[in-house]
Design a protein around this motif. Sequence first.
Motif, PDB file in Angstrom:
ATOM      1  N   MET A 156       0.870  -1.421   0.056  1.00  0.00           N
ATOM      2  CA  MET A 156       0.229  -0.088  -0.095  1.00  0.00           C
ATOM      3  C   MET A 156       0.676   1.079   0.030  1.00  0.00           C
ATOM      4  O   MET A 156       1.882   1.777   0.538  1.00  0.00           O
ATOM      5  N   THR A 157       0.819   2.103  -0.525  1.00  0.00           N
ATOM      6  CA  THR A 157       1.687   3.058  -0.967  1.00  0.00           C
ATOM      7  C   THR A 157       0.784   4.663  -0.142  1.00  0.00           C
ATOM      8  O   THR A 157      -0.286   4.588   0.041  1.00  0.00           O
ATOM      9  N   ARG A 158       1.753   4.980   0.574  1.00  0.00           N
ATOM     10  CA  ARG A 158       1.768   6.185   1.870  1.00  0.00           C
ATOM     11  C   ARG A 158       1.066   7.417   0.898  1.00  0.00           C
ATOM     12  O   ARG A 158       2.761   7.555  -0.345  1.00  0.00           O
ATOM     13  N   ILE A 159       0.362   8.177   0.826  1.00  0.00           N
ATOM     14  CA  ILE A 159       0.397   9.686   0.385  1.00  0.00           C
ATOM     15  C   ILE A 159       1.191  10.830   1.228  1.00  0.00           C
ATOM     16  O   ILE A 159       0.040  10.903   2.394  1.00  0.00           O
ATOM     17  N   SER A 160       2.288  11.453   1.618  1.00  0.00           N
ATOM     18  CA  SER A 160       2.357  12.505   2.333  1.00  0.00           C
ATOM     19  C   SER A 160       1.280  13.777   2.790  1.00  0.00           C
ATOM     20  O   SER A 160       0.431  14.037   2.004  1.00  0.00           O
ATOM     21  N   LEU A 161       1.064  14.098   3.937  1.00  0.00           N
ATOM     22  CA  LEU A 161       0.872  15.262   3.938  1.00  0.00           C
ATOM     23  C   LEU A 161       0.733  16.400   3.505  1.00  0.00           C
ATOM     24  O   LEU A 161      -0.128  17.042   2.707  1.00  0.00           O
ATOM     25  N   GLN A 162       1.769  16.400   2.751  1.00  0.00           N
ATOM     26  CA  GLN A 162       1.987  17.297   1.426  1.00  0.00           C
ATOM     27  C   GLN A 162       1.541  17.352   0.254  1.00  0.00           C
ATOM     28  O   GLN A 162       1.166  18.683   0.062  1.00  0.00           O
ATOM     29  N   GLU A 163       1.333  15.855  -0.347  1.00  0.00           N
ATOM     30  CA  GLU A 163       1.085  15.816  -1.564  1.00  0.00           C
ATOM     31  C   GLU A 163      -0.169  16.037  -1.309  1.00  0.00           C
ATOM     32  O   GLU A 163      -0.880  16.644  -2.199  1.00  0.00           O
ATOM     33  N   VAL A 164      -0.938  15.172  -0.315  1.00  0.00           N
ATOM     34  CA  VAL A 164      -2.915  16.201   0.400  1.00  0.00           C
ATOM     35  C   VAL A 164      -2.763  17.525  -0.462  1.00  0.00           C
ATOM     36  O   VAL A 164      -4.069  18.270  -0.947  1.00  0.00           O
ATOM     37  N   ARG A 165      -2.331  17.787   0.769  1.00  0.00           N
ATOM     38  CA  ARG A 165      -2.496  19.637   0.383  1.00  0.00           C
ATOM     39  C   ARG A 165      -1.897  20.167  -0.680  1.00  0.00           C
ATOM     40  O   ARG A 165      -2.844  21.058  -1.386  1.00  0.00           O
ATOM     41  N   ARG A 166      -1.036  19.754  -1.251  1.00  0.00           N
ATOM     42  CA  ARG A 166      -1.134  20.585  -2.833  1.00  0.00           C
ATOM     43  C   ARG A 166      -1.927  20.315  -3.818  1.00  0.00           C
ATOM     44  O   ARG A 166      -2.045  20.638  -4.491  1.00  0.00           O
ATOM     45  N   LYS A 167      -2.188  18.504  -3.691  1.00  0.00           N
ATOM     46  CA  LYS A 167      -3.717  18.121  -4.769  1.00  0.00           C
ATOM     47  C   LYS A 167      -4.850  19.165  -4.155  1.00  0.00           C
ATOM     48  O   LYS A 167      -5.895  19.454  -5.055  1.00  0.00           O
ATOM     49  N   ASN A 168      -4.726  19.330  -2.915  1.00  0.00           N
ATOM     50  CA  ASN A 168      -6.087  20.141  -2.331  1.00  0.00           C
ATOM     51  C   ASN A 168      -6.359  21.447  -3.222  1.00  0.00           C
ATOM     52  O   ASN A 168      -7.267  22.428  -3.758  1.00  0.00           O
ATOM     53  N   ALA A 169      -5.024  22.301  -2.834  1.00  0.00           N
ATOM     54  CA  ALA A 169      -4.725  23.364  -3.854  1.00  0.00           C
ATOM     55  C   ALA A 169      -4.848  23.785  -4.929  1.00  0.00           C
ATOM     56  O   ALA A 169      -5.730  24.437  -5.032  1.00  0.00           O
ATOM     57  N   GLU A 170      -5.044  22.170  -5.893  1.00  0.00           N
ATOM     58  CA  GLU A 170      -4.814  22.593  -6.970  1.00  0.00           C
ATOM     59  C   GLU A 170      -6.332  22.526  -7.599  1.00  0.00           C
ATOM     60  O   GLU A 170      -6.979  23.094  -8.456  1.00  0.00           O
ATOM     61  N   ALA A 171      -6.817  21.046  -6.896  1.00  0.00           N
ATOM     62  CA  ALA A 171      -8.789  21.568  -7.235  1.00  0.00           C
ATOM     63  C   ALA A 171      -9.016  22.962  -6.597  1.00  0.00           C
ATOM     64  O   ALA A 171     -10.112  23.053  -6.908  1.00  0.00           O
TER      65      ALA A 171
END
Length: 102
Positions: A1-16
């Motif tokens: 299972m691949t874990r997504i970092s908090l930083q990556e989640v925030r970047r995707k949310n900012a893009e959305a």
Amino acid sequence: MTRISLQEVRRKNAEADRQIDVEIERQRRERIDAHKARMVAAMEAEAARVRLTHADIIGAQHVRTVTGWHRVVRVNGKSVSVDTGYSWVDRIPFEKVLEVNK
């Protein structure tokens, strides 16, 4: 299972969020453009409307304005006096009269 970092989640949310903001702005501009088009069409229709003259209104029983039909009391030089249902009459300039009923 691949874990997504908090930083990556925030970047995707900012893009959305940016994409949502762009779409909201596009829809706002679309509404403004549609409103402008309606206003231009209304102004062109008003400019093309046939203006009634004193001779057109003489003998009219009722006149129509943007507020509706009014019973004519008398026709003046540049306006028509209409019944209000009270003890006074309202004067409507000829350019505000849209239609007459004789």
